[in-house]
Design a protein around this motif. Sequence first.
Motif, PDB file in Angstrom:
ATOM      1  N   UNK A 153     -41.719 -19.016 -41.472  1.00 37.69           N
ATOM      2  CA  UNK A 153     -40.412 -18.684 -40.880  1.00 37.69           C
ATOM      3  C   UNK A 153     -40.509 -18.843 -39.361  1.00 37.69           C
ATOM      4  N   UNK A 154     -39.490 -19.461 -38.777  1.00 43.67           N
ATOM      5  CA  UNK A 154     -39.412 -19.594 -37.315  1.00 43.67           C
ATOM      6  C   UNK A 154     -38.020 -19.207 -36.854  1.00 43.67           C
ATOM      7  N   UNK A 181     -30.345 -16.387 -50.013  1.00 42.65           N
ATOM      8  CA  UNK A 181     -30.301 -17.750 -50.553  1.00 42.65           C
ATOM      9  C   UNK A 181     -31.195 -18.690 -49.728  1.00 42.65           C
ATOM     10  N   UNK A 182     -31.183 -18.518 -48.418  1.00 38.02           N
ATOM     11  CA  UNK A 182     -32.028 -19.354 -47.553  1.00 38.02           C
ATOM     12  C   UNK A 182     -33.511 -19.114 -47.852  1.00 38.02           C
ATOM     13  N   UNK A 183     -33.887 -17.861 -48.018  1.00 43.17           N
ATOM     14  CA  UNK A 183     -35.283 -17.545 -48.347  1.00 43.17           C
ATOM     15  C   UNK A 183     -35.663 -18.150 -49.704  1.00 43.17           C
ATOM     16  N   UNK A 184     -34.758 -18.056 -50.660  1.00 40.89           N
ATOM     17  CA  UNK A 184     -35.033 -18.583 -52.001  1.00 40.89           C
ATOM     18  C   UNK A 184     -35.246 -20.100 -51.944  1.00 40.89           C
ATOM     19  N   UNK A 244     -38.485 -21.906 -43.432  1.00 39.57           N
ATOM     20  CA  UNK A 244     -37.171 -21.395 -43.056  1.00 39.57           C
ATOM     21  C   UNK A 244     -37.090 -21.298 -41.535  1.00 39.57           C
ATOM     22  N   UNK A 245     -36.119 -21.972 -40.961  1.00 36.52           N
ATOM     23  CA  UNK A 245     -35.884 -21.946 -39.518  1.00 36.52           C
ATOM     24  C   UNK A 245     -34.522 -21.311 -39.268  1.00 36.52           C
ATOM     25  N   UNK A 263     -35.417 -25.461 -44.781  1.00 37.59           N
ATOM     26  CA  UNK A 263     -34.112 -24.819 -44.670  1.00 37.59           C
ATOM     27  C   UNK A 263     -33.854 -24.406 -43.225  1.00 37.59           C
ATOM     28  N   UNK A 264     -32.651 -24.685 -42.733  1.00 35.89           N
ATOM     29  CA  UNK A 264     -32.235 -24.173 -41.425  1.00 35.89           C
ATOM     30  C   UNK A 264     -30.995 -23.308 -41.614  1.00 35.89           C
TER      31      UNK A 264
END
Lengths: 244, 244
Positions: free
Chosen positions: B107-108, B64-67, B5-6, B75-76
């Motif tokens: 995660x970034x 939702x992004x984490x999922x 996840x970015x 994911x960005x």
Amino acid sequence: MTGRLTIAGLGPGDAALVTPEVSAALTDATDVLGYAPYVARVPAREGLTLHPSDNRMELRRATEALRLAAEGRRVVVVSSGDPGVFAMASAVFEALEAAPQWQELDIRVLPGVTAMLAAAARAGAPLGHDFCALNLSDNLKPWPVIEKRLRLAVEADFAIALYNPRSASRPEGFARALDVLKEAGGGERLIIFAHAVTTPKERIETFPLREARAEMADMATLVIVGNSATRRVGRWVYAPRRAS
Amino acid sequence: MTGRLTIAGLGPGDAALVTPEVSAALTDATDVLGYAPYVARVPAREGLTLHPSDNRMELRRATEALRLAAEGRRVVVVSSGDPGVFAMASAVFEALEAAPQWQELDIRVLPGVTAMLAAAARAGAPLGHDFCALNLSDNLKPWPVIEKRLRLAVEADFAIALYNPRSASRPEGFARALDVLKEAGGGERLIIFAHAVTTPKERIETFPLREARAEMADMATLVIVGNSATRRVGRWVYAPRRAS
């Protein structure tokens, strides 16, 4: 050739954080001026004259940049981070105020990623709620002004980004700042030391304020003090969006 | 495929202000989530799923992004400006706090040029001395907190960047903020309205505070109130580096 002066931010260190706008200005430049370590980040090439200078020479450098632009050169003054945050843009406008004959020059300021944004990103999101930014260099303002601002910033419950926390020429100021922050905000508030952010020497450390010592910072450190709600989640530190 | 996840900042609008780091993350992404006008700035391509959503959906979008990242997707989450300044990074960490099973995800946070830096660059250098940044959206904090912070910011003699000054759903807040600022700081202080900065609709206007009216701002406006020393030089506005 028509002269132009561009005041550009190189970002915190990593070339991947230089905006395309700034890269284009550097490609087009005939002259680049700035503090030597920042000028060293600009690739040398034929047709480009590099003018590195010492720090504390900001006003002289700004005047020289205006003079070169007035001669018709395409001049870029480089700062680390963003040129408008404790950097060269204000110095250029001070020089311009003293030299009205140059006020019609073509001047542009190109923003960049300032150190506190890069430091915050590496730590998590400690600037996700209201915050302030203070320059702790007391070359430019007396200590009572700094102390008053620190106390008011804690009272406002701002997260606080501290630029230039400590240098060899003024080792005591940051220790006094930490004392003021502990007294005003308590020892449990989180403090982030972001050293040489986005460079190979990057080191990010977070402590409660009571464990912070002045020796943890040097001139390559950006310090962020959390607000009263700033907290850890896993390896991250963030400020919740809602006021506490 | 390993998920990631970015949380990335697209800068204020102009593509020349998107950092190469963010461009690379978008090129590598399988999914981009964000407020619809920001997602619309990401070029569509095969293999990339765009997930635009409404504003005020930040926490749902973050979850939702984490999922999606936990499912193995790249994911960005995009924000305008910098993702750590009144934007999606804090929302993601809030969602992460509620979902410990995702805390080991890759995660970034990738910083960007936040609106106040771009606005300041266009105006000159109004953030060249100590300053603060306040989000005037009172969805997330009560008015008395905003008013208290405005008064303390004037007392500290910070320049003040105001994000989200005004929206259709809360037209009165900014008028009250202007009243507080005039009462606390006087009517001669300079105020900059930077509308749609770095876009084709950009408009930058500077007035003394006594001439400022709430209608001069909307949600696409970034407002900067100068400190007591902020002044004009030619067509520029800047804060001198020294404390007044």
